[in-house]
Design a protein around this motif. Sequence first.
Motif, PDB file in Angstrom:
ATOM      1  N   SER A  31       0.836  -1.202   0.000  1.00  0.00           N
ATOM      2  CA  SER A  31       0.000   0.000   0.000  1.00  0.00           C
ATOM      3  C   SER A  31       0.869   1.250   0.000  1.00  0.00           C
ATOM      4  CB  SER A  31      -0.912   0.029   1.229  1.00  0.00           C
ATOM      5  OG  SER A  31      -1.494   1.322   1.375  1.00  0.00           O
ATOM      6  N   LEU A  61      -6.456   3.346   6.056  1.00  0.00           N
ATOM      7  CA  LEU A  61      -6.507   2.926   4.661  1.00  0.00           C
ATOM      8  C   LEU A  61      -7.939   2.855   4.142  1.00  0.00           C
ATOM      9  CD1 LEU A  61      -3.844   0.066   4.358  1.00  0.00           C
ATOM     10  CD2 LEU A  61      -3.588   2.507   3.894  1.00  0.00           C
ATOM     11  N   ASP A  65      -6.988   1.390  -0.945  1.00  0.00           N
ATOM     12  CA  ASP A  65      -5.659   1.179  -0.370  1.00  0.00           C
ATOM     13  C   ASP A  65      -5.493  -0.270   0.091  1.00  0.00           C
ATOM     14  OD1 ASP A  65      -5.057   3.932  -0.663  1.00  0.00           O
ATOM     15  OD2 ASP A  65      -5.768   4.382   1.371  1.00  0.00           O
TER      16      ASP A  65
END
Length: 169
Positions: A31, A61, A65
């Motif tokens: 990520s 996130l 993501d």
Amino acid sequence: MTPTSTPPGLARFNELDEHAALAALLEACASTAWAERLLAARPYATPEDLGAASDAAMAALTAADLEEAMAGHPPIGRPAPGDPTSAREQRGMAGASGELRAQMLELNLAYQERFGHVFLICATGRTAEQMRDAVRERIGNPPEQEREIVRTELGMINRIRLDRLVEED
């Protein structure tokens, strides 16, 4: 080492140039958002601070993501060739019978069809049977619940990988 000194492995990570540090973080987790958050918070005084930053970045996130992070993980039982990290983490599958490997392949495919991504579990220290049982249990979860389980599992994987990144020689 005095209580206020930074451990040598963490000091090395703190001193990496931005490009090298980002590359090291992306090796731990695919990520970009997670890696950039950790990069921006350097330097870290303790491994615990790095772990806490990882947990906070993981919690922030987005779904996109998380998809990016999961794309960096091979299916359980099939670590990418030349990827010693995945092979080490999935060691519990190494001695699995052909029947169990076939079950995992079938379950991985069914899970991926249902959720649109690989089955993600912190495999470190788990047996092949435990991983098989986990995918069987989780495949029935609602997508929202499964996404949060994946977030938790990914957070545990990231912690283990960060610990390895900053451990002393």
